[in-house]
Design an enzyme around this catalytic site. Structure first.
Site, PDB file in Angstrom:
ATOM      1  N   LYS A  54       0.844  -1.204   0.000  1.00  0.00           N
ATOM      2  CA  LYS A  54       0.000   0.000   0.000  1.00  0.00           C
ATOM      3  C   LYS A  54       0.870   1.241   0.000  1.00  0.00           C
ATOM      4  O   LYS A  54       0.612   2.192  -0.750  1.00  0.00           O
ATOM      5  CB  LYS A  54      -0.918   0.007   1.228  1.00  0.00           C
ATOM      6  CG  LYS A  54      -2.074  -0.959   1.113  1.00  0.00           C
ATOM      7  CD  LYS A  54      -2.820  -1.115   2.430  1.00  0.00           C
ATOM      8  CE  LYS A  54      -3.788  -2.289   2.353  1.00  0.00           C
ATOM      9  NZ  LYS A  54      -4.377  -2.655   3.636  1.00  0.00           N
ATOM     10  N   GLN A  98      -4.767  -1.354   9.591  1.00  0.00           N
ATOM     11  CA  GLN A  98      -4.716  -2.696   9.015  1.00  0.00           C
ATOM     12  C   GLN A  98      -5.379  -3.711   9.953  1.00  0.00           C
ATOM     13  O   GLN A  98      -5.074  -3.752  11.151  1.00  0.00           O
ATOM     14  CB  GLN A  98      -3.254  -3.086   8.746  1.00  0.00           C
ATOM     15  CG  GLN A  98      -3.066  -4.415   8.052  1.00  0.00           C
ATOM     16  CD  GLN A  98      -3.573  -4.437   6.617  1.00  0.00           C
ATOM     17  OE1 GLN A  98      -3.615  -3.416   5.937  1.00  0.00           O
ATOM     18  NE2 GLN A  98      -3.969  -5.600   6.145  1.00  0.00           N
ATOM     19  N   ASP A 121     -11.232   3.167   3.907  1.00  0.00           N
ATOM     20  CA  ASP A 121     -11.599   1.745   3.849  1.00  0.00           C
ATOM     21  C   ASP A 121     -13.114   1.575   3.761  1.00  0.00           C
ATOM     22  O   ASP A 121     -13.602   0.501   3.405  1.00  0.00           O
ATOM     23  CB  ASP A 121     -11.141   1.042   5.135  1.00  0.00           C
ATOM     24  CG  ASP A 121      -9.931   0.152   4.941  1.00  0.00           C
ATOM     25  OD1 ASP A 121      -9.731  -0.338   3.817  1.00  0.00           O
ATOM     26  OD2 ASP A 121      -9.209  -0.055   5.929  1.00  0.00           O
TER      27      ASP A 121
HETATM   28  N1  GUN Z   1      -6.860  -6.523   5.997  1.00  0.00           N
HETATM   29  C1  GUN Z   1      -7.045  -7.223   4.852  1.00  0.00           C
HETATM   30  N2  GUN Z   1      -7.616  -6.447   3.921  1.00  0.00           N
HETATM   31  C2  GUN Z   1      -7.802  -5.239   4.477  1.00  0.00           C
HETATM   32  C3  GUN Z   1      -8.343  -4.009   4.003  1.00  0.00           C
HETATM   33  O1  GUN Z   1      -8.806  -3.864   2.876  1.00  0.00           O
HETATM   34  N3  GUN Z   1      -8.331  -2.988   4.888  1.00  0.00           N
HETATM   35  C4  GUN Z   1      -7.848  -3.113   6.145  1.00  0.00           C
HETATM   36  N4  GUN Z   1      -7.890  -2.055   6.942  1.00  0.00           N
HETATM   37  N5  GUN Z   1      -7.343  -4.241   6.620  1.00  0.00           N
HETATM   38  C5  GUN Z   1      -7.322  -5.285   5.782  1.00  0.00           C
END
Ligand code: GUN
Length: 296
Positions: A54, A98, A121
């Site tokens: 990311k 995350q 998100d």
């Molecule tokens: N863990 C796995 N996929 C995601 C996501 O799209 N966002 C977040 N915050 N955590 C994740």
């Protein structure tokens, strides 16, 4: 007939190019870069890989990446304090914590602490509510990426029968809401659905998001249907090596479907691209600048 294979990797790369153009235009107009903050608690190796990808993608798109790591045994209050600082920081347009979090932390409470207008998100209940009632807000990245692929394949989804398998807050429920918004007729199926193969056989659009390798069989697919496979399952392959497979029995389904996403390289690459999209959209909104509707 063999299905068209939907190249999510190529589609996501084109999307990221468009986002980078908008990010550069934003910087010229606002005098600062759009910024995404990512917070990782603990040392889960898969999460570390995601967070690194990311951050790299954010910088590649011409945006600022702010990364914060907290130890696995950090107090929940420490995380909430970090979120409060990011909420107040004008250089931060998007905040992502995350998941999963360590067990001693309450995920609902942590997500609720994020400013909904920085919740790129789309996990905050305010954004889930906005999606449910048709207001502007942030939509979770994976289902929004699926919708983009569907519209690219089909143009209009109006009147089509869509079946979503899996009712998670992150994929299934928002996916059903998005398809409804596009005037599809939506069935949200799940592990307790009766006669699931028959339900899926009605669908012009199938979105599988259950986390069970190869569960959706080729015989369940209506000829010509579009199949999006959100599953990412690690299974043991030949020679004890792990490989990634989806929720759809791909080799079977591709002989019946009109179009299908592979795993990997289908839906997966869309998630980060949409995260960047949500971040640049947030930056424009927060500065009161207009981004042409449907620009990205
Ligand atoms: N863990 C796995 N996929 C995601 C996501 O799209 N966002 C977040 N915050 N955590 C994740």
């Amino acid at each position: 007939m063999t299905a068209r294979v939907i190249d999510g990797k190529a589609f996501a790369a084109r999307l990221r190019d468009r986002i980078a153009d908008h990010a550069h235009a934003f910087e010229e107009r606002a005098g600062r870069k759009a910024g995404l903050a990512v917070v990782l608690v603990g040392e889960d190796p898969a999460s570390e890989v995601y967070v690194r990808s990311k951050a790299r993608a954010t910088v590649e798109a011409g945006m600022a990446s702010f990364e914060f790591k907290l130890p696995a045994d950090a107090a929940e209050a420490e995380l909430l304090d970090r979120i409060a600082k990011l909420n107040a920081d004008p250089a931060v347009d998007g905040i992502l914590v995350q998941l999963p979090l360590p067990r001693h932390m309450n995920e609902d409470k942590v997500i609720a602490a994020i400013d909904p207008n920085k919740d790129v998100d789309g996990f905050h209940v305010v954004n889930a509510g906005r999606l449910a009632v048709g207001q502007h807000g942030f939509v979770p990245c994976t289902p929004l990426g699926c919708l983009m692929l569907l519209k690219d394949q089909l143009g209009s989804l109006e009147g089509l029968d869509a079946v979503v398998i899996g009712r998670s807050n992150i994929v299934g429920k928002p996916m059903a809401a998005l398809l409804t918004r596009e005037n599809a007729t939506v069935t949200l199926a799940h592990s307790r659905t009766k006669d699931l193969p028959d339900v899926v056989r009605r669908a012009d659009i199938v979105v599988a998001a259950v986390g069970r390798p190869g569960m959706v069989r080729g015989s369940w697919i209506k000829p010509g249907a579009i199949v999006l496979d959100v599953g990412i399952n690690r299974v043991e392959g030949e020679g004890g090596k792990t490989r990634l497979v989806g929720d759809v029995a791909y080799d079977e389904a591709k002989e019946v479907a009109g179009a299908i996403t592979p795993v990997p390289g289908g839906v997966g690459p869309m998630t980060i691209a949409v995260l960047l999209r949500n971040t640049v959209v947030s930056a424009y909104r927060r500065e009161g600048l207009d981004l042409p509707k449907d620009a990205i």
